[in-house]
Design a protein around this motif. Structure first.
Motif, mmCIF file in Angstrom:
data_model
loop_
_atom_site.group_PDB
_atom_site.id
_atom_site.type_symbol
_atom_site.label_atom_id
_atom_site.label_comp_id
_atom_site.label_asym_id
_atom_site.label_seq_id
_atom_site.Cartn_x
_atom_site.Cartn_y
_atom_site.Cartn_z
ATOM 1 N N LEU A 274 -3.855 16.295 12.053
ATOM 2 C CA LEU A 274 -4.579 16.364 10.859
ATOM 3 C C LEU A 274 -4.088 15.372 9.749
ATOM 4 C CD1 LEU A 274 -3.658 20.292 10.592
ATOM 5 C CD2 LEU A 274 -5.154 19.081 12.050
ATOM 6 N N ASN A 275 -5.213 15.319 8.879
ATOM 7 C CA ASN A 275 -5.147 14.085 7.880
ATOM 8 C C ASN A 275 -4.470 14.818 6.740
ATOM 9 O OD1 ASN A 275 -6.730 15.245 5.809
ATOM 10 N ND2 ASN A 275 -8.756 14.624 7.229
ATOM 11 N N PRO A 276 -3.687 13.831 5.704
ATOM 12 C CA PRO A 276 -2.866 14.277 4.634
ATOM 13 C C PRO A 276 -3.605 15.393 3.535
ATOM 14 C CG PRO A 276 -2.558 12.097 5.144
ATOM 15 C CD PRO A 276 -3.687 12.566 5.861
ATOM 16 N N THR A 277 -5.009 14.939 3.515
ATOM 17 C CA THR A 277 -5.866 15.789 2.586
ATOM 18 C C THR A 277 -6.042 17.209 2.961
ATOM 19 O OG1 THR A 277 -7.097 13.775 2.110
ATOM 20 C CG2 THR A 277 -8.108 16.170 1.483
ATOM 21 N N THR A 278 -5.902 17.600 4.534
ATOM 22 C CA THR A 278 -6.171 18.956 5.030
ATOM 23 C C THR A 278 -4.966 19.563 4.821
ATOM 24 O OG1 THR A 278 -7.826 18.078 6.746
ATOM 25 C CG2 THR A 278 -6.455 19.948 7.082
ATOM 26 N N ALA A 279 -3.670 18.721 5.189
ATOM 27 C CA ALA A 279 -2.424 19.287 4.994
ATOM 28 C C ALA A 279 -2.135 19.866 3.509
ATOM 29 C CB ALA A 279 -1.472 18.289 5.431
ATOM 30 N N ARG A 280 -2.520 18.967 2.544
ATOM 31 C CA ARG A 280 -2.389 19.326 1.210
ATOM 32 C C ARG A 280 -3.024 20.564 0.722
ATOM 33 N NH1 ARG A 280 -3.346 14.701 -0.921
ATOM 34 N NH2 ARG A 280 -5.402 15.166 -1.515
ATOM 35 N N ASP A 324 3.494 -2.450 -4.558
ATOM 36 C CA ASP A 324 3.932 -1.523 -5.107
ATOM 37 C C ASP A 324 3.770 -0.296 -4.194
ATOM 38 O OD1 ASP A 324 4.122 1.112 -6.505
ATOM 39 O OD2 ASP A 324 3.212 0.295 -8.476
ATOM 40 N N ARG A 325 4.932 -0.095 -3.419
ATOM 41 C CA ARG A 325 4.718 0.870 -2.173
ATOM 42 C C ARG A 325 4.635 2.175 -2.746
ATOM 43 N NH1 ARG A 325 7.466 -3.664 -1.676
ATOM 44 N NH2 ARG A 325 7.607 -4.556 0.343
ATOM 45 N N LYS A 326 5.046 2.719 -3.537
ATOM 46 C CA LYS A 326 4.873 3.889 -4.021
ATOM 47 C C LYS A 326 3.302 4.435 -4.316
ATOM 48 C CE LYS A 326 6.250 8.379 -5.352
ATOM 49 N NZ LYS A 326 4.897 8.971 -5.999
ATOM 50 N N GLU A 327 2.574 3.319 -4.845
ATOM 51 C CA GLU A 327 1.113 3.301 -5.318
ATOM 52 C C GLU A 327 0.301 3.255 -4.061
ATOM 53 O OE1 GLU A 327 -2.051 1.540 -8.536
ATOM 54 O OE2 GLU A 327 -0.548 0.190 -7.405
ATOM 55 N N LEU A 328 0.783 2.507 -3.087
ATOM 56 C CA LEU A 328 0.007 2.601 -1.576
ATOM 57 C C LEU A 328 0.195 3.623 -0.777
ATOM 58 C CD1 LEU A 328 1.228 -1.180 -1.035
ATOM 59 C CD2 LEU A 328 -1.164 -0.405 -0.835
ATOM 60 N N LEU A 329 1.436 4.339 -0.957
ATOM 61 C CA LEU A 329 1.528 5.513 -0.207
ATOM 62 C C LEU A 329 1.003 6.741 -0.962
ATOM 63 C CD1 LEU A 329 3.544 6.805 2.116
ATOM 64 C CD2 LEU A 329 5.129 7.676 0.165
ATOM 65 N N ASP A 330 0.776 6.782 -2.067
ATOM 66 C CA ASP A 330 0.412 7.887 -2.681
ATOM 67 C C ASP A 330 -1.301 7.618 -2.577
ATOM 68 O OD1 ASP A 330 2.754 9.230 -3.508
ATOM 69 O OD2 ASP A 330 2.522 8.350 -5.843
ATOM 70 N N GLY A 331 -1.730 6.515 -2.739
ATOM 71 C CA GLY A 331 -3.169 6.178 -2.718
ATOM 72 C C GLY A 331 -3.590 6.171 -1.402
ATOM 73 N N ALA A 332 -2.961 5.442 -0.290
ATOM 74 C CA ALA A 332 -3.780 5.372 0.891
ATOM 75 C C ALA A 332 -3.400 6.576 2.058
ATOM 76 C CB ALA A 332 -3.142 4.106 1.473
ATOM 77 N N LEU A 333 -2.233 7.275 1.458
ATOM 78 C CA LEU A 333 -1.980 8.221 2.627
ATOM 79 C C LEU A 333 -1.640 9.536 1.951
ATOM 80 C CD1 LEU A 333 0.880 6.492 4.894
ATOM 81 C CD2 LEU A 333 -1.505 6.955 5.295
ATOM 82 N N SER A 334 -2.178 9.653 0.550
ATOM 83 C CA SER A 334 -1.909 10.996 -0.205
ATOM 84 C C SER A 334 -0.345 11.605 -0.057
ATOM 85 C CB SER A 334 -2.739 12.098 0.419
ATOM 86 O OG SER A 334 -3.974 11.902 0.505
ATOM 87 N N ALA A 388 -6.026 5.684 9.663
ATOM 88 C CA ALA A 388 -6.091 6.439 8.533
ATOM 89 C C ALA A 388 -5.197 5.635 7.490
ATOM 90 C CB ALA A 388 -5.212 7.692 8.709
ATOM 91 N N GLY A 389 -5.932 5.374 6.332
ATOM 92 C CA GLY A 389 -5.217 4.587 5.278
ATOM 93 C C GLY A 389 -5.645 3.148 5.228
ATOM 94 N N PHE A 390 -6.074 2.583 6.157
ATOM 95 C CA PHE A 390 -6.216 1.187 6.240
ATOM 96 C C PHE A 390 -7.254 0.545 5.170
ATOM 97 C CE2 PHE A 390 -5.110 -0.855 10.858
ATOM 98 C CZ PHE A 390 -3.939 -0.278 10.660
ATOM 99 N N THR A 391 -8.450 1.043 5.064
ATOM 100 C CA THR A 391 -9.366 0.641 4.165
ATOM 101 C C THR A 391 -8.766 0.847 2.626
ATOM 102 O OG1 THR A 391 -10.721 2.619 4.200
ATOM 103 C CG2 THR A 391 -11.175 0.776 5.515
ATOM 104 N N GLU A 392 -8.127 2.293 2.377
ATOM 105 C CA GLU A 392 -7.597 2.561 1.070
ATOM 106 C C GLU A 392 -6.528 1.529 0.974
ATOM 107 O OE1 GLU A 392 -9.235 6.042 3.033
ATOM 108 O OE2 GLU A 392 -8.067 4.396 3.681
ATOM 109 N N TRP A 498 4.951 -1.256 4.068
ATOM 110 C CA TRP A 498 4.868 -0.505 2.617
ATOM 111 C C TRP A 498 5.344 0.897 2.882
ATOM 112 C CZ3 TRP A 498 0.929 3.023 2.866
ATOM 113 C CH2 TRP A 498 0.072 2.800 3.708
ATOM 114 N N GLY A 499 5.073 1.513 3.897
ATOM 115 C CA GLY A 499 5.349 3.001 4.046
ATOM 116 C C GLY A 499 5.460 3.404 5.550
ATOM 117 N N PHE A 500 5.934 4.551 5.773
ATOM 118 C CA PHE A 500 6.013 5.405 6.903
ATOM 119 C C PHE A 500 5.291 6.649 6.734
ATOM 120 C CE2 PHE A 500 9.418 2.007 7.050
ATOM 121 C CZ PHE A 500 9.408 1.787 8.452
ATOM 122 N N ALA A 501 4.274 6.677 7.663
ATOM 123 C CA ALA A 501 3.431 7.978 7.671
ATOM 124 C C ALA A 501 3.942 9.289 8.419
ATOM 125 C CB ALA A 501 1.956 7.617 7.888
ATOM 126 N N ASP A 502 3.665 10.302 7.774
ATOM 127 C CA ASP A 502 4.097 11.475 8.610
ATOM 128 C C ASP A 502 2.962 11.756 9.479
ATOM 129 O OD1 ASP A 502 5.914 11.909 6.710
ATOM 130 O OD2 ASP A 502 4.847 13.274 5.793
#
Length: 534
Positions: A274-280, A324-334, A388-392, A498-502
């Motif tokens: 499932l994608n992060p948006t669905t999870a949220r 800015d890793r936090k910005e990348l994580l929040d923006g690309a992977l919610s 997921a998250g590549f283009t973002e 920059w991140g490790f995705a769930d």
């Protein structure tokens, strides 16, 4: 262990869940939306993800929805590439070892392993286990399976992972003992036993036999319709204890919306990927459970270290400091994951967690770029909707780089050619990798002769350190060598991690026993023999 199937593109095909009438599917979805509104208005608190629901109960059929591969799907465990393939193989077959949550090898069909002093010969003792037809699993079955996988005329997934073994010189010492002779010292040989796709099948198995496969896994074959459904039933004689479920059905739903709607409508009890948006949208709302498998996929940018401008380590360090890793994580992977520190394998065995976390430092980045004569740098960043998250992430990093005076042009390429062509030819590219041991990541991606060296990291002294680690029997001393290698990669490597995705799955509230701390494709991922229905 080789790469996760998700670290390469998976072929997606449109279509609803097999066996479900479309009108009923849509009706179920509409009813779910209304029900979700009632939950938001106020219902009882749903049990948390860690709630096991008491003692396991026996019985019932669990239906698990995965993205599939169409009519070309097979139950040959040596051919699998998709998560659906891996989940079906885990139900029907066993490997000698598998990876724990920290990616260290754990014994499975192998009861124990013992190396010689020079680490180029390993003796494997098999546990008492039987195939579904009652034949015992023997050393000859192991050798037959590995020789089949390494057939030079075939493209079996685990072939590269088994390369260290000299199979011609390896032998069955006894029915329950295999002696593997290796081409060179290999301290991490248990990782080879745990390789993706390195399943053990009965000696003499042919391709035709996979129409009704016989394995030694927790479930026995019942039926298979490629691209649609696979049904298996409990193996009461399983060496690791009989599953709780009577039956397990894998159903194919290629679109995430189809998997979610089937779960919400009660047509499946488990929905993978499932994608992060669905999870949220659904987490904590009481209707379904969201399970987050932490540290399942490394998210990064790959810088080619053999060409300008990244052949200058000052430019690479500058790019580390632009992010800015936090910005990348929040923006690309919610926000569905953890920030990275320019190293693979956060939380895994041998990970250099003592290195300081790198943070954005635009002033230092500008200084380094000026030193390197690259203060007006213009660079193309290749990306694609392939993952997921590549283009973002590409768009976010473009804006971050502009603050350091770097002009990044984002170029989005085809999903079909990204991994095979664009990644290899681009200078700066989006990159993702699934879970694997850190040693495997180094050997497959960072040695001069590695076949998937996306950063073109070619250093003979680094290669020598890897060989030193593989020749070091003492684990503490070996860990120190891996630490030296990672310190160098952190300082001047080509992966900007920059991140490790769930990895996210959804389950019915009836489902219990799903592991919540297992990265995708580890031992406890999709381990349906330990799951039950409340």
């Amino acid at each position: 262990m080789t790469e996760l199937p998700s670290s390469r593109p998976t072929r997606r095909e449109p279509g609803d869940l097999p066996g479900l009438r479309r009108r009923g599917f849509l009706a179920a979805s509409a009813g779910v939306t209304a029900a979700a509104g009632l939950v938001l208005a106020g219902c009882g608190t749903a049990p948390g993800p860690s709630d096991t629901g008491g003692s396991p109960r026996r019985g019932g059929r669990l239906r698990a929805a995965f993205a599939g591969g169409g009519a070309s799907e097979t139950l040959d465990p040596h051919l699998g590439n998709l998560f659906a393939d891996a989940a079906r193989a885990k139900a029907l077959y066993d490997k000698l070892a598998d990876c724990g949550t920290d990616m260290a090898a754990r014994p499975r069909l192998a009861a124990k392993w013992e190396p010689n002093d020079t680490l180029d010969r390993w003796r494997i003792t098999l546990r008492k286990a039987a195939f579904h037809d009652g034949r015992p699993v023997t050393a000859e079955d192991v050798l037959y399976s590995y020789r089949r996988i390494t057939d030079p005329k075939k493209a079996y997934r685990a072939k590269a992972s088994l390369e260290p073994i000299d199979l011609a010189a390896s032998r069955a010492v006894s029915p329950d003992t295999v002696e593997f002779r290796l081409k060179r010292p290999t301290a991490e040989f248990p990782n080879v036993l745990a390789a993706f796709g390195a399943y053990i099948i009965p000696k003499g198995t042919t391709t035709a036999d996979f129409a009704r496969p016989v394995g030694s896994g927790p479930f026995r074959f019942v039926s298979f319709a490629p691209g649609r459904s696979c049904v298996v039933k409990r193996n009461d004689a399983y060496w690791d204890g009989a599953p709780h479920l009577d039956e397990l059905e894998f159903v194919v739903a290629n679109e995430e919306s189809a998997r979610v709607n089937a779960l919400l409508g009660g047509q499946v009890e488990y929905a993978h990927e499932l994608n992060p948006t669905t999870a949220r949208a659904h987490e904590g709302k009481g209707q379904i459970e969201i399970v987050r498998l932490r540290n399942s996929a490394m998210q990064s940018f790959a810088m080619k270290t053999d060409r300008a401008p990244f052949d200058d380590k000052r430019v690479r360090e500058a790019f580390f400091l632009i992010a800015d890793r936090k910005e990348l994580l929040d923006g690309a992977l919610s926000g569905a994951g953890e920030i990275g520190n320019d190293l693979f394998g956060k939380g895994y065995e041998y990970y250099a967690g003592d290195l300081p976390q790198r943070h954005q430092d635009l002033d230092r980045a500008r200084h380094l770029l000026k030193q390197a004569g690259a203060e007006d740098l213009r660079i193309t960043l290749d990306t694609s909707p392939v993952a997921a998250g590549f283009t973002e992430a590409a768009g976010i990093f473009r804006d971050q780089a502009a603050k350091a005076g770097v002009t990044v042009q984002v170029r989005s390429g085809s999903k079909d050619s990204y991994w095979s062509d664009i990644l290899d030819h681009g200078t700066l590219c989006c990159y993702r990798s699934g879970a694997m041991p850190i040693e495997s990541h180094i050997s497959q991606r960072l040695l001069s002769d590695s076949t998937t060296n996306a950063t073109k990291w070619h250093h003979k002294d680094f290669d020598a350190l890897y060989q030193q680690a593989q020749s070091t029997k003492d684990k503490k001393e070996r860990a120190a060598v891996y630490g030296r290698m990672q310190r160098r990669l952190h300082a001047e490597g080509g992966f900007l991690v920059w991140g490790f995705a769930d990895w996210i799955v959804g389950t019915s509230r009836r489902v219990r026993g799903v592991a919540h701390d297992a990265p995708a494709n580890t031992l406890d991922w999709a381990r349906f023999d330990k799951v039950w229905l409340a």
